[in-house]
Scaffold this motif. Sequence first.
Motif, mmCIF file in Angstrom:
data_model
loop_
_atom_site.group_PDB
_atom_site.id
_atom_site.type_symbol
_atom_site.label_atom_id
_atom_site.label_comp_id
_atom_site.label_asym_id
_atom_site.label_seq_id
_atom_site.Cartn_x
_atom_site.Cartn_y
_atom_site.Cartn_z
ATOM 1 N N GLU A 116 8.737 -3.230 -8.238
ATOM 2 C CA GLU A 116 8.056 -3.616 -9.342
ATOM 3 C C GLU A 116 8.525 -4.747 -10.136
ATOM 4 O O GLU A 116 8.045 -5.398 -10.883
ATOM 5 C CB GLU A 116 7.941 -2.323 -10.291
ATOM 6 C CG GLU A 116 7.115 -2.509 -11.683
ATOM 7 C CD GLU A 116 5.828 -2.719 -11.318
ATOM 8 O OE1 GLU A 116 5.001 -3.507 -12.289
ATOM 9 O OE2 GLU A 116 5.150 -2.420 -10.317
ATOM 10 N N GLN A 174 9.938 5.937 -8.360
ATOM 11 C CA GLN A 174 8.957 6.305 -7.280
ATOM 12 C C GLN A 174 8.441 5.091 -6.624
ATOM 13 O O GLN A 174 7.248 4.746 -6.881
ATOM 14 C CB GLN A 174 7.713 6.867 -8.222
ATOM 15 C CG GLN A 174 8.112 8.143 -8.788
ATOM 16 C CD GLN A 174 6.951 8.709 -9.740
ATOM 17 O OE1 GLN A 174 5.648 8.921 -8.943
ATOM 18 N NE2 GLN A 174 6.941 9.082 -10.894
ATOM 19 N N TYR A 175 9.237 4.709 -5.599
ATOM 20 C CA TYR A 175 8.901 3.681 -4.730
ATOM 21 C C TYR A 175 9.682 4.016 -3.332
ATOM 22 O O TYR A 175 10.430 4.651 -3.181
ATOM 23 C CB TYR A 175 9.309 2.245 -5.208
ATOM 24 C CG TYR A 175 10.807 2.214 -5.740
ATOM 25 C CD1 TYR A 175 11.896 2.058 -5.137
ATOM 26 C CD2 TYR A 175 10.973 2.258 -7.190
ATOM 27 C CE1 TYR A 175 13.110 2.041 -5.709
ATOM 28 C CE2 TYR A 175 12.043 2.147 -7.737
ATOM 29 C CZ TYR A 175 13.196 2.136 -7.087
ATOM 30 O OH TYR A 175 14.409 2.055 -7.778
ATOM 31 N N THR A 216 -2.033 12.265 -3.509
ATOM 32 C CA THR A 216 -2.301 10.864 -3.836
ATOM 33 C C THR A 216 -1.189 9.775 -3.327
ATOM 34 O O THR A 216 -1.192 8.590 -3.469
ATOM 35 C CB THR A 216 -2.140 10.767 -5.318
ATOM 36 O OG1 THR A 216 -0.982 11.415 -5.782
ATOM 37 C CG2 THR A 216 -3.514 11.614 -5.854
ATOM 38 N N SER A 217 -0.185 10.353 -2.666
ATOM 39 C CA SER A 217 0.868 9.372 -2.105
ATOM 40 C C SER A 217 0.211 9.162 -0.514
ATOM 41 O O SER A 217 -0.619 9.331 -0.099
ATOM 42 C CB SER A 217 2.024 10.189 -1.683
ATOM 43 O OG SER A 217 2.643 10.815 -2.992
ATOM 44 N N ALA A 218 0.997 7.908 -0.133
ATOM 45 C CA ALA A 218 0.692 7.266 1.169
ATOM 46 C C ALA A 218 0.848 8.694 2.413
ATOM 47 O O ALA A 218 1.836 9.215 2.096
ATOM 48 C CB ALA A 218 1.547 6.201 1.653
ATOM 49 N N GLY A 249 5.367 9.946 -4.334
ATOM 50 C CA GLY A 249 5.400 10.627 -5.671
ATOM 51 C C GLY A 249 6.894 11.297 -6.118
ATOM 52 O O GLY A 249 7.831 10.978 -5.189
ATOM 53 N N LYS A 294 3.070 4.246 -1.034
ATOM 54 C CA LYS A 294 2.963 4.857 -2.562
ATOM 55 C C LYS A 294 3.858 6.309 -2.334
ATOM 56 O O LYS A 294 3.459 7.139 -1.244
ATOM 57 C CB LYS A 294 1.756 5.059 -3.103
ATOM 58 C CG LYS A 294 1.642 5.760 -4.417
ATOM 59 C CD LYS A 294 0.219 5.836 -4.990
ATOM 60 C CE LYS A 294 0.315 6.633 -6.336
ATOM 61 N NZ LYS A 294 -1.060 6.937 -6.812
ATOM 62 N N GLU A 313 0.800 -1.133 0.137
ATOM 63 C CA GLU A 313 -0.131 -0.025 0.035
ATOM 64 C C GLU A 313 0.784 1.093 0.203
ATOM 65 O O GLU A 313 0.230 2.431 -0.120
ATOM 66 C CB GLU A 313 -0.906 -0.031 1.154
ATOM 67 C CG GLU A 313 -1.891 -1.154 1.332
ATOM 68 C CD GLU A 313 -2.490 -1.321 0.379
ATOM 69 O OE1 GLU A 313 -3.166 -0.191 -0.195
ATOM 70 O OE2 GLU A 313 -2.923 -2.471 -0.366
#
Length: 457
Positions: free
Chosen positions: A337, A131-132, A168-170, A102, A100, A98
């Motif tokens: 990923e 972006q991780y 929009t990020s965690a 940016g 995330k 979950e």
Amino acid sequence: MRQRSRGRIVLAAVVATCAVGALPGQALAVGDPDPYVFDSHAKRVAGAPASTDAQELKAGSTYRSAIKPGGQLYYQVELDADSNAYVSAVAVPKLGPEAKVGYADGIKVTLQDREGDSCDYNDDAVFGSAQYPRPIAAYASRTIKKGSTSCRTAGPYYVLIERTTKATSAQEEWDLEIRFDTEPGLKAGSGGPTEAPSSWPSATPVPPSGKSGRAQGGTGFNDAAALKGGVWDDRIKPGQTLFYRVPVDWGQQLFATADLGSSPGNGYVGSALTVQLYNPVRAAVTSGDTAYDGKPKSAAPDPVAPVAYENRYSTSDAVNGARMAGDYYLAVTLSPEVANKFGEKEYGLTLRTSIKGTAGSPPAYAGAVPDFSAGGGDGTGNGTMKLVGVTGIGAGAVLVLGLGAWTVGARRRAGAPTAQQQARTQGRPQVQAQGSQPQGPSQASQSQQQYGPPSAW
């Protein structure tokens, strides 16, 4: 990094086990990436939303804190009028499916005087195209320069740490590890260059090859595996960041590459493997990354200048960052990923490190020559002795534990080793990388510096 006999490795394992109970990552489920290992001596400190409530950080100390999205936290430090000062912050986002982040998410560290004016260098760290979530570090400094009046007076200063996070990020809190270090100025009239070098050798040498040594990368700055020049094999999981440290002396230049092994499957992952180089005060110097399509790939940070005191007068990170001798850190991250495209498993990782140049003498510091090396490590990519170093056990306690373990071992040598003894000796690095040679910072006590326990053990 020197080899040690099997008996010494057993002793290191015994002491480390007594000191910390378990090696990092043992409590994790199989397949989960290891968390960041914080300094076990770090003190908890809460950042204040206003400077008037800022808690003081002591030089030479490490602290743990936390910051929320959009947070602005103040801390206080006391500076004299003559020393250089460095404050770094490592941000550790939560890992997992979950999590995330940016492109522009990250942290910024600023050092301010009581008028709110920034000192000479303030740094930010963002995740960028990779972006991780992974540990990232930023720092701020005050450098004493001839003719400069910025932040030159003695007294209290403020450290401001800010976090930027997209909606929009965690939105979870990030843990912080904060470090405050100082460095003496130079003796009056000591001379020496007052400008950065106009040119330096930037051509990358042929990476070392040949027989590999085994490395066990750490999960943070505090348990980073000690390496020297040579070829080192390790394993890395998707979503994991592994840390390594390489001692680089005055006049020496570090080159490093990270090779990711091939894997069956089809797919493409951009910025799959990232390599970030940090200097001894955790300032980001240069970085490199590579995409991955299942074929062997290599990533390397851009070349940096040979270590020299005058590098601090440059505006280039590749020069400015190489301002002091000590341990330089490589943080290698494999994108989560990769697991989606090529499978959730360990991937082969090969580090190739070269240290060029002859070790020189430190500059004429006005005080004691600062020691920016982490110490510990046995010279074969193993961080076990480093774990002993951060537990706070005194030299006498370590000696008593060592002698006790040695006595027990001597009594048992006549019979077959127990299963516990075999477990302690399995998997310990025994091979020195081909062509490696001793390297280390020229500190005041360099003649006494060594990797691992004294030879008398």
